[in-house]
Enzyme design. Sequence first.
Site, mmCIF file in Angstrom:
data_model
loop_
_atom_site.group_PDB
_atom_site.id
_atom_site.type_symbol
_atom_site.label_atom_id
_atom_site.label_comp_id
_atom_site.label_asym_id
_atom_site.label_seq_id
_atom_site.Cartn_x
_atom_site.Cartn_y
_atom_site.Cartn_z
ATOM 1 N N SER A 21 39.794 77.154 66.938
ATOM 2 C CA SER A 21 38.772 76.197 67.369
ATOM 3 C C SER A 21 37.634 76.300 66.358
ATOM 4 C CB SER A 21 38.294 76.493 68.794
ATOM 5 O OG SER A 21 37.895 77.844 68.920
ATOM 6 N N GLU A 23 33.463 75.386 65.491
ATOM 7 C CA GLU A 23 32.157 75.076 66.087
ATOM 8 C C GLU A 23 31.249 74.360 65.085
ATOM 9 O OE1 GLU A 23 30.326 78.315 68.281
ATOM 10 O OE2 GLU A 23 28.390 77.840 67.381
ATOM 11 N N ASP A 114 19.028 81.040 73.480
ATOM 12 C CA ASP A 114 17.988 81.935 72.988
ATOM 13 C C ASP A 114 16.654 81.487 73.532
ATOM 14 O OD1 ASP A 114 19.298 83.950 71.558
ATOM 15 O OD2 ASP A 114 19.762 82.516 69.969
ATOM 16 N N PHE A 221 20.671 85.268 60.243
ATOM 17 C CA PHE A 221 21.447 85.150 61.502
ATOM 18 C C PHE A 221 21.641 86.536 62.123
ATOM 19 C CE2 PHE A 221 24.090 81.253 59.909
ATOM 20 C CZ PHE A 221 23.037 80.407 60.217
ATOM 21 N N HIS A 271 37.957 81.500 66.767
ATOM 22 C CA HIS A 271 36.930 80.450 66.822
ATOM 23 C C HIS A 271 36.068 80.598 65.571
ATOM 24 C CE1 HIS A 271 34.048 77.753 68.905
ATOM 25 N NE2 HIS A 271 33.099 78.535 68.420
HETATM 26 P P1 FAD Z 1 23.609 86.118 78.991
HETATM 27 O O1 FAD Z 1 25.039 86.389 79.235
HETATM 28 O O2 FAD Z 1 22.774 85.618 80.129
HETATM 29 O O3 FAD Z 1 22.964 87.467 78.422
HETATM 30 C C1 FAD Z 1 21.650 87.470 77.872
HETATM 31 C C2 FAD Z 1 21.104 88.890 77.909
HETATM 32 O O4 FAD Z 1 20.800 89.258 79.259
HETATM 33 C C3 FAD Z 1 22.096 89.952 77.419
HETATM 34 O O5 FAD Z 1 21.370 90.974 76.778
HETATM 35 C C4 FAD Z 1 22.715 90.480 78.711
HETATM 36 O O6 FAD Z 1 23.209 91.802 78.561
HETATM 37 C C5 FAD Z 1 21.526 90.404 79.657
HETATM 38 N N1 FAD Z 1 21.903 90.177 81.060
HETATM 39 C C6 FAD Z 1 22.837 89.337 81.540
HETATM 40 N N2 FAD Z 1 22.864 89.362 82.878
HETATM 41 C C7 FAD Z 1 21.899 90.255 83.260
HETATM 42 C C8 FAD Z 1 21.419 90.719 84.520
HETATM 43 N N3 FAD Z 1 21.944 90.290 85.690
HETATM 44 N N4 FAD Z 1 20.420 91.646 84.537
HETATM 45 C C9 FAD Z 1 19.862 92.092 83.375
HETATM 46 N N5 FAD Z 1 20.271 91.688 82.157
HETATM 47 C C10 FAD Z 1 21.269 90.756 82.103
HETATM 48 N N6 FAD Z 1 22.658 79.532 71.755
HETATM 49 C C11 FAD Z 1 22.162 78.279 71.909
HETATM 50 O O7 FAD Z 1 20.951 78.128 72.149
HETATM 51 N N7 FAD Z 1 22.994 77.185 71.802
HETATM 52 C C12 FAD Z 1 24.319 77.284 71.564
HETATM 53 O O8 FAD Z 1 25.015 76.267 71.482
HETATM 54 C C13 FAD Z 1 24.872 78.595 71.410
HETATM 55 N N8 FAD Z 1 26.201 78.771 71.200
HETATM 56 C C14 FAD Z 1 26.721 80.033 71.140
HETATM 57 C C15 FAD Z 1 28.110 80.207 71.047
HETATM 58 C C16 FAD Z 1 28.666 81.486 71.020
HETATM 59 C C17 FAD Z 1 30.165 81.625 70.922
HETATM 60 C C18 FAD Z 1 27.820 82.630 71.049
HETATM 61 C C19 FAD Z 1 28.410 84.024 70.986
HETATM 62 C C20 FAD Z 1 26.435 82.462 71.162
HETATM 63 C C21 FAD Z 1 25.876 81.181 71.232
HETATM 64 N N9 FAD Z 1 24.500 80.983 71.374
HETATM 65 C C22 FAD Z 1 23.982 79.713 71.519
HETATM 66 C C23 FAD Z 1 23.571 82.128 71.404
HETATM 67 C C24 FAD Z 1 23.266 82.613 72.833
HETATM 68 O O9 FAD Z 1 22.604 81.604 73.534
HETATM 69 C C25 FAD Z 1 22.389 83.858 72.683
HETATM 70 O O10 FAD Z 1 23.137 84.923 72.181
HETATM 71 C C26 FAD Z 1 21.603 84.235 73.926
HETATM 72 O O11 FAD Z 1 20.593 85.162 73.525
HETATM 73 C C27 FAD Z 1 22.432 84.888 75.016
HETATM 74 O O12 FAD Z 1 23.236 83.983 75.631
HETATM 75 P P2 FAD Z 1 24.357 84.460 76.690
HETATM 76 O O13 FAD Z 1 24.981 83.264 77.230
HETATM 77 O O14 FAD Z 1 25.202 85.508 76.101
HETATM 78 O O15 FAD Z 1 23.377 85.109 77.798
#
Ligand code: FAD
Length: 293
Positions: A21, A23, A114, A221, A271
């Site tokens: 895939s 991105e 983020d 990055f 990916h």
């Molecule tokens: P989460 O899973 O919510 O985690 C965020 C942080 O909170 C982590 O440190 C986790 O350990 C912690 N955490 C989670 N749950 C809890 C809880 N219950 N209590 C305390 N701490 C907790 N960003 C964008 O803005 N747009 C995009 O399109 C985008 N695409 C991406 C695609 C991929 C494949 C990847 C790997 C990243 C992408 N990102 C994107 C970046 C991503 O948004 C960031 O890495 C962001 O900081 C974390 O997102 P997450 O979904 O992993 O968050």
Amino acid sequence: MQAGGLTNHKENTVHPSTAYSFEFFPPKTAEGMANLRQVRQELAAFSPEFFSVTFGAGGSTRDRTMDSVLEIQAEGHGAAPHISCISSSKADIRELLSAYQAHGIKRLVTLRGDIPSGEVSAGDFKYASELVSFIRAETNDWFHIEVAAYPECHPESGSPARDLQHFKRKIDAGANSAITQYFYNVDAYFRFVESAQALGVTAPIIPGIMPIYNFTQLSRFSNVCGAEIPRWLRLRLEDYGDDLVSLRAFGVDVVTDLCARLIDAGVDKMHFYTLNQAGIISQIIRQLPPHKG
Ligand code: FAD
């Protein structure tokens, strides 16, 4: 062998067929859209499972993400918008989900996003796991939900053990599979998959692959997302200075070797983070071991 995952990399000796895939980020201009069409045409040669399109923090690319995804879908490819929840209300997300459903989109890459700098509203969601639960509650099994995974630990998580628990929470909330942050330490990926499986995660964890285009950009990055550039690699890349041609040729070797090691270990899905470019990725994929299956 579990699709996209890794059941026992030490015993696997057969290269399965690899599914890819790719991105993209949503272009800002008509020229960027035209360039992306060409990039897609080139990458379509690898019959990708889907093309995904990122989503800007706080919904800043909402319309462009939608436009790009619909164009990809109209071309007959699998199309997956990224969706992030930071600073979004439940009503915003509900509206977006309805629009994607109305257009027949079936896959989402689901993220927290983020945290944007400056004054922004927190929104209705704190973590991606809450967004996954919300999507499942609103749309049942309509979407295949991908979430993010961090073999080298998300920078805000506090510890690898906690990060793993938070990752598992997203799977338990209803995610179907995960895509990792990029990494150049292949053992970090293997260890992460093994640890997740030991916690009972059976969902595929697909490695995210970042080709090396430019050292300054990669360092930037990596500083943000916490993906390590190993010392030996950083020193070699620094040494190329402005010689981008040699840097990229070396980068192709390094990333091809990384992918070959993953395939050798039984990984059957990858990916690629394309940065809207096809050339380097095509070179890498063409050098990978022959597909069997
Ligand atoms: P989460 O899973 O919510 O985690 C965020 C942080 O909170 C982590 O440190 C986790 O350990 C912690 N955490 C989670 N749950 C809890 C809880 N219950 N209590 C305390 N701490 C907790 N960003 C964008 O803005 N747009 C995009 O399109 C985008 N695409 C991406 C695609 C991929 C494949 C990847 C790997 C990243 C992408 N990102 C994107 C970046 C991503 O948004 C960031 O890495 C962001 O900081 C974390 O997102 P997450 O979904 O992993 O968050």
